[in-house]
Write an enzyme that holds these catalytic residues in place. Structure first.
Site, PDB file in Angstrom:
ATOM      1  N   ARG A 281       0.829  -1.220   0.000  1.00 28.63           N
ATOM      2  CA  ARG A 281       0.000   0.000   0.000  1.00 28.63           C
ATOM      3  C   ARG A 281       0.863   1.269   0.000  1.00 28.63           C
ATOM      4  NH1 ARG A 281      -3.048  -3.573  -0.864  1.00 28.63           N
ATOM      5  NH2 ARG A 281      -5.154  -3.873  -0.051  1.00 28.63           N
TER       6      ARG A 281
ATOM      7  N   SER B  13     -10.968  -0.794   2.798  1.00 26.72           N
ATOM      8  CA  SER B  13     -10.293  -0.906   4.101  1.00 26.72           C
ATOM      9  C   SER B  13      -9.917   0.488   4.583  1.00 26.72           C
ATOM     10  CB  SER B  13      -9.002  -1.724   3.987  1.00 26.72           C
ATOM     11  OG  SER B  13      -9.259  -2.997   3.500  1.00 26.72           O
TER      12      SER B  13
ATOM     13  N   GLU C 269      -5.580   4.240   5.692  1.00 26.64           N
ATOM     14  CA  GLU C 269      -5.264   4.000   4.272  1.00 26.64           C
ATOM     15  C   GLU C 269      -5.742   5.130   3.354  1.00 26.64           C
ATOM     16  OE1 GLU C 269      -5.848  -0.019   2.263  1.00 26.64           O
ATOM     17  OE2 GLU C 269      -7.003   1.288   0.954  1.00 26.64           O
TER      18      GLU C 269
END
Ligand code: FAD
Ligand code: EPU
Length: 374
Positions: free
Chosen positions: A177, A265, A363
């Site tokens: 990520r 998420s 995130e």
């Protein structure tokens, strides 16, 4: 360049939060994007880049110019080996093909087109919302595959010089990520002496190149996917079948943003040390932990949230909450706003820190992103 003022953004972010862009432009070409960047510099405007808004939390109106790439072409060249194959001195390698997509292309439609045109490697990334241009930013990943495994280059506009620049895969600094584009230092745009209050992006991604395979090899390292394929007694699933199964699994737990606002998420899965893992598993032997190649451990953030009692909870008068099928997904039940969502995220982070001693990292990007005072 068609500038819109006070543009409502509720349809431009998957949480559906009601904020506005002071000025908004959709660039139909790279030249139009360069024109918009030039305009923001000349007028000392802060610049914000938006894709399909599926990984952002809009907490307020966005000042200055918001730029969305609306380019929509992609090319699959079966006669041209992918760039990584050329780098590896395998120019005659007949097994790969070169694929190039513009930033504004819808990611899932692109994945489906590659499968249909027999160019393989992206099947496990089916149904991830958003645009091709945003996909390298956080190195999108799902079901055991990350975009970095088949990406060959990223073409950007360097907002400082307003010139095109190409990053080969090895220069993108991809990680879980993460990439150089997510970490790139904020840029001081505007006239001399102007100190922007908001962070400026350094790179606007314009096109992404891929090296895809001509022969399909299923990638079944992710247990949930392998189990589902075994359950359906599929010995040698083809690419379309794998894509369909990934979509089925995703639909069974992730809410459709068209029906329930969310950004996927909300936190990354934390990376912890072996000592912390052992400590946690003394109390919770079933805590889902995944050993990484470098000896660290990834722990499922969804499990941390569920164990801390957050799954299915509603806050802010029932407008916001934690999804009841996947605890890592924060949702807007309707009427919620970005600031209250960040308050919920902070409460969650504090409770996970208190219970497990683990720091969660958000995130999605919070926009507008305020600079630290200079
Ligand atoms: P946006 O949300 O618009 O932007 C995200 C960030 O990228 C912002 O900082 C923005 O400024 C920047 N940006 C956007 N376009 C550009 C560009 N052209 N150049 C430079 N900067 C740009 N992610 C995963 O990795 N795996 C998943 O499985 C996954 N599942 C999801 C499921 C759901 C239901 C949802 C809602 C989201 C999910 N996501 C997942 C997150 C999201 O889909 C990805 O991060 C996606 O790549 C975001 O694309 P976007 O176009 O919507 O970007
Ligand atoms: N779990 C719980 N409670 C829940 C949900 C899951 O305890 O409510 C546990 C289960 O043990 C499960 C484990 O967590 O086995 C992992 O869950 P899941 O397979 O749903 O994956 P995840 O780790 O929660 C990650 C990505 C997703 C990606 C899926 C599939 C991150 C932050 N998230 O989720 O990406 O789609 O794996 O690969 O890495 C996103 O980034 O937005 C995103 C959706």
């Amino acid at each position: 360049m068609q500038l819109e003022r006070n543009k409502p953004l509720n349809a431009y972010n998957t949480f559906g939060f009601n904020t506005k862009a002071e000025m908004f432009v959709e660039a139909q070409s790279i030249a139009q994007a360069q024109e918009a960047i030039e305009y923001s510099k000349k007028n000392a405007l802060s610049l914000t880049i938006l894709g399909d808004g599926s990984n952002v939390v809009l907490t307020d109106d966005i000042p200055g110019l918001t730029l969305k790439m609306a380019t929509s072409a992609f090319f699959i060249d079966h006669h041209q080996p992918g760039a990584a194959a050329i780098d590896d001195n395998k120019a005659s390698d007949n097994n790969t093909c070169s694929v190039i997509a513009e930033a504004g292309v819808n990611w899932h439609q692109f994945v489906l087109a590659t499968i249909e045109q027999q160019a393989f490697g992206l099947e496990n990334l089916s149904l991830i919302p958003g645009t091709v241009g945003a996909a390298p930013i956080q190195n999108i990943g799902a079901y055991g595959v990350e975009i970095s495994s088949s990406l060959s280059f990223v073409e950007c506009i360097d907002c400082e010089s307003n010139q095109l620049q190409v990053f080969d895969r090895d220069n993108c600094e991809f990680a879980y990520r993460d990439s150089i584009f997510k970490r790139s230092p904020p840029l001081q745009l505007g006239n001399a002496g102007f100190t922007p209050q908001f962070k400026q992006p350094r790179f606007l991604i314009t096109r992404v190149g891929f090296t895809l395979q001509k022969q399909f090899e299923p990638q079944l390292s992710y247990a949930a996917l392998a189990n589902e394929i075994a359950l359906r007694n599929l010995d040698k699933p083809d690419a379309q079948t794998v894509s369909n199964i990934v979509c089925d699994i995703r639909r069974s737990k992730l809410p459709d943003p068209a029906k329930l606002g969310n950004a996927g998420s909300f936190f990354k899965n934390p990376i912890i040390s072996l000592t912390i893992q052992q400590d946690i598993q003394k109390h919770w032997p079933d805590a889902p932990c995944y050993p990484q190649a470098d000896g660290t451990i990834k722990i499922a953030a969804a499990w941390l949230l569920e164990t801390a009692g957050w799954k299915g909870k509603k806050v802010a008068g029932g407008t916001l909450g934690v999804h009841d099928k996947q605890a890592l997904v924060l949702v807007n039940h309707g009427g919620g706003n970005g600031q209250a969502l960040i308050e919920l995220a902070t409460e969650i982070k504090n409770s996970v820190k208190d219970m497990f001693g683990i720091e969660l990292e958000q995130e999605p990007r919070t926009l507008p992103e305020i600079s630290h005072p200079v």
